[in-house]
Design a protein around this motif. Structure first.
Motif, PDB file in Angstrom:
ATOM      1  N   PRO B 179      39.249  44.136  -4.549  1.00  0.00           N
ATOM      2  CA  PRO B 179      38.810  42.913  -5.075  1.00  0.00           C
ATOM      3  C   PRO B 179      37.522  42.372  -4.596  1.00  0.00           C
ATOM      4  N   SER B 180      36.982  41.264  -5.345  1.00  0.00           N
ATOM      5  CA  SER B 180      35.597  40.838  -4.827  1.00  0.00           C
ATOM      6  C   SER B 180      35.750  39.985  -3.432  1.00  0.00           C
ATOM      7  N   ILE B 184      32.551  32.450  -2.743  1.00  0.00           N
ATOM      8  CA  ILE B 184      33.354  31.027  -1.919  1.00  0.00           C
ATOM      9  C   ILE B 184      33.893  30.299  -2.764  1.00  0.00           C
ATOM     10  N   LYS B 185      33.061  30.017  -3.691  1.00  0.00           N
ATOM     11  CA  LYS B 185      33.679  28.807  -4.621  1.00  0.00           C
ATOM     12  C   LYS B 185      34.686  29.197  -5.482  1.00  0.00           C
ATOM     13  N   ALA B 186      35.681  28.874  -5.882  1.00  0.00           N
ATOM     14  CA  ALA B 186      36.529  29.446  -6.737  1.00  0.00           C
ATOM     15  C   ALA B 186      36.235  28.862  -8.182  1.00  0.00           C
ATOM     16  N   ASN B 197      42.033  33.652  -9.998  1.00  0.00           N
ATOM     17  CA  ASN B 197      41.185  33.534  -9.184  1.00  0.00           C
ATOM     18  C   ASN B 197      41.292  34.691  -8.265  1.00  0.00           C
ATOM     19  N   THR B 198      40.631  35.584  -8.604  1.00  0.00           N
ATOM     20  CA  THR B 198      40.674  36.640  -7.791  1.00  0.00           C
ATOM     21  C   THR B 198      40.130  36.669  -6.153  1.00  0.00           C
ATOM     22  N   ASN B 199      39.226  35.578  -6.090  1.00  0.00           N
ATOM     23  CA  ASN B 199      38.414  35.638  -4.730  1.00  0.00           C
ATOM     24  C   ASN B 199      39.061  34.960  -3.994  1.00  0.00           C
ATOM     25  N   THR B 200      40.130  33.965  -4.298  1.00  0.00           N
ATOM     26  CA  THR B 200      40.611  33.315  -3.228  1.00  0.00           C
ATOM     27  C   THR B 200      41.567  34.031  -2.049  1.00  0.00           C
TER      28      THR B 200
END
Lengths: 252, 214
Positions: B179-180, B184-186, B197-200
């Motif tokens: 996962p990336s 930082i910002k969703a 949202n794969t970044n949260t």
């Protein structure tokens, strides 16, 4: 009173700055006074204006003197423990805001993952392709959570803590092995209680078969009208389990 | 989410009798007071000090440039020096405070955005609850529904496990597996299910897939 969001920066316009100062100073004094009264505590404020060498104080010269000397009587450590200046105060606020942000993000994430779970239940063939490992992990977790909830609730029902539970006899929709057709609640309870292991494979399989059938809307189950099975391409999660098919108040 | 507080009440300016309420009020209002003082300093360049004793006899103080400096000025009438060094120090401090204010504003904006997103998600959830019985609270479901859900969920869990396994063993393109972690910002929430949202941040839950990836 305007409710425009004010930018947190020095006001360069002289007259605007002066006006703001006057208003806010007044408001600040009021707030100190309120705090002191409401909470029955001693307090004081000293404000120097950029326009005046004489400060404005609250509650009074004498009041300030009193509070300051009380302050000085405190041990040094007590004095500095909760002392802040702009720098440290802002850092504190940033830290707190970051905490709240982290929590909010986590909550939102949980909501999203729950959504995916519910939607997957509905349309059956929702692709998990686009999910990465992290998503899958979270999804698995959420599923487990839900299952735990369900198990607990089922347990409650079994232990007769819940009136909703026992409606097992002769359901049209679910075919059961003959043994559970008995009228005795006790027997039914026993059946349910041993559900996971005992002779339920058939029942479970039947149910699963039923589910799988449900997820392939091409096969008409004949349970209800033609309007109930929505075309498979419909991505709305209520495609299969819409009210017409699963009336909420079943009569068995 | 149920209401956690009574909201804005009209308050009469007398001592709050209930000790717990008094303490809570003190906490909140003290923070608000310092915030106002800080804003006054930033917006207008005012120098000030506030001292407050708590119901628990602790003392809270705020001062700009510092409590000591203000005391000193007040008690001795000395105007702060204007030496070159002093001015330099002051300038540095201003810059730092300015940066902190910017950072604070940024975080507060992000917080607000996330809160809005939370409300959107709630709205969506409420809407779909009306249509799908399985989204209703577990407490409202009857046995049959619960059984059905159980089976469905177990099946879904298997699918998830299989898919995860598939991904884990993909060696052709490792960058797709991990996962990336950089953003930082969703990104804005896509209300259809294929936007994730794969970044949260993940829960950190180990579903038995192995220790490595969360």
């Amino acid at each position: 009173m305007t409710r425009k969001k004010v930018k947190l920066a020095y006001i360069t316009n002289d007259s605007a700055r002066k006006a703001t100062f006057k208003k806010r100073k007044k408001g600040l004094m009021k707030k100190v006074s309120e705090l002191s009264t409401l909470c029955d505590v001693k307090a004081c404020a000293i404000i120097y204006s950029p326009y005046d060498s004489q400060p404005e104080v609250w509650p009074s010269t004498f009041g300030v003197q009193e509070v300051v000397s009380l302050f000085n009587q405190m041990p040094e450590m007590e004095q500095s423990k909760k002392m802040v200046n702009q720098d440290s105060f802002l850092r504190q606020r940033i830290a707190k805001a970051n905490e709240q942000l982290k929590k909010q993000r986590k909550d939102n994430r949980e909501k999203e993952v729950n959504q995916v779970m519910f939607q997957s239940l509905g349309a059956g063939k929702i692709s998990l392709q686009h999910l990465n490992l992290m998503d899958l992990n979270d999804l698995g977790w959420v599923i487990d959570q839900k299952l735990e909830e369900i198990h607990k609730k089922l347990d409650d029902i079994l232990n007769n803590k819940d009136k909703k539970g026992i409606k097992t006899n002769n359901s049209q929709a679910i075919t059961r092995p003959s043994s559970s057709a008995s009228a005795s609640v006790e027997h039914a309870q026993q059946q349910i209680g041993q559900m996971p292991s005992f002779d339920v494979n058939m029942e479970k399989m039947q149910r699963q078969q039923w589910f799988i059938d449900m997820m392939n809307p091409e096969e008409h189950m004949g349970f209800g009208g033609d309007d109930m099975m929505m075309p498979f391409g419909d991505n709305h999660h209520n495609a299969l389990w819409s009210n017409g098919f699963f009336p909420l108040n079943w009569n068995f | 989410m149920p209401r956690t507080s009574k909201g804005r009440q009209k308050l009469s300016m007398v001592k709050i009798e209930n000790e717990s309420n008094r303490q809570v009020t003190f906490s909140k209002r003290r923070a608000g007071l310092f915030k106002k003082a800080s804003e006054l300093s930033t917006l207008c360049g005012a120098e000030s000090a506030i001292i407050v004793f708590s119901p628990g006899k602790k003392v809270f103080s705020y001062g700009h440039p510092s409590v000591e400096a203000i005391f000193d000025r007040y008690l001795t009438g000395n105007i702060p020096p204007t030496s070159g060094t002093f001015q330099l120090i002051e300038a540095h401090r201003h810059v730092r405070v300015h940066e902190l204010n910017l950072k604070l504003t940024q975080v507060l904006n992000q917080l607000e955005a996330e809160k809005k997103q939370g409300e959107e998600l709630d709205k969506i959830r409420r809407a779909s609850q009306n249509q799908c019985w399985w989204e209703q609270p577990i407490d409202t479901l009857d046995r049959t529904q619960l059984e059905l859900m159980k089976v469905s969920l177990e099946e879904l869990r298997n699918k998830v496990a299989n898919q995860a396994e598939k991904l884990l063993f993909q060696t052709s393109n490792p960058s797709q597996i991990l996962p990336s972690t950089s953003t930082i910002k969703a990104p804005p929430f896509d209300s259809k299910y294929n936007g994730f949202n794969t970044n949260t941040k993940p829960y950190g839950y180990n579903h038995g897939f192995g220790s490595g990836f969360c």
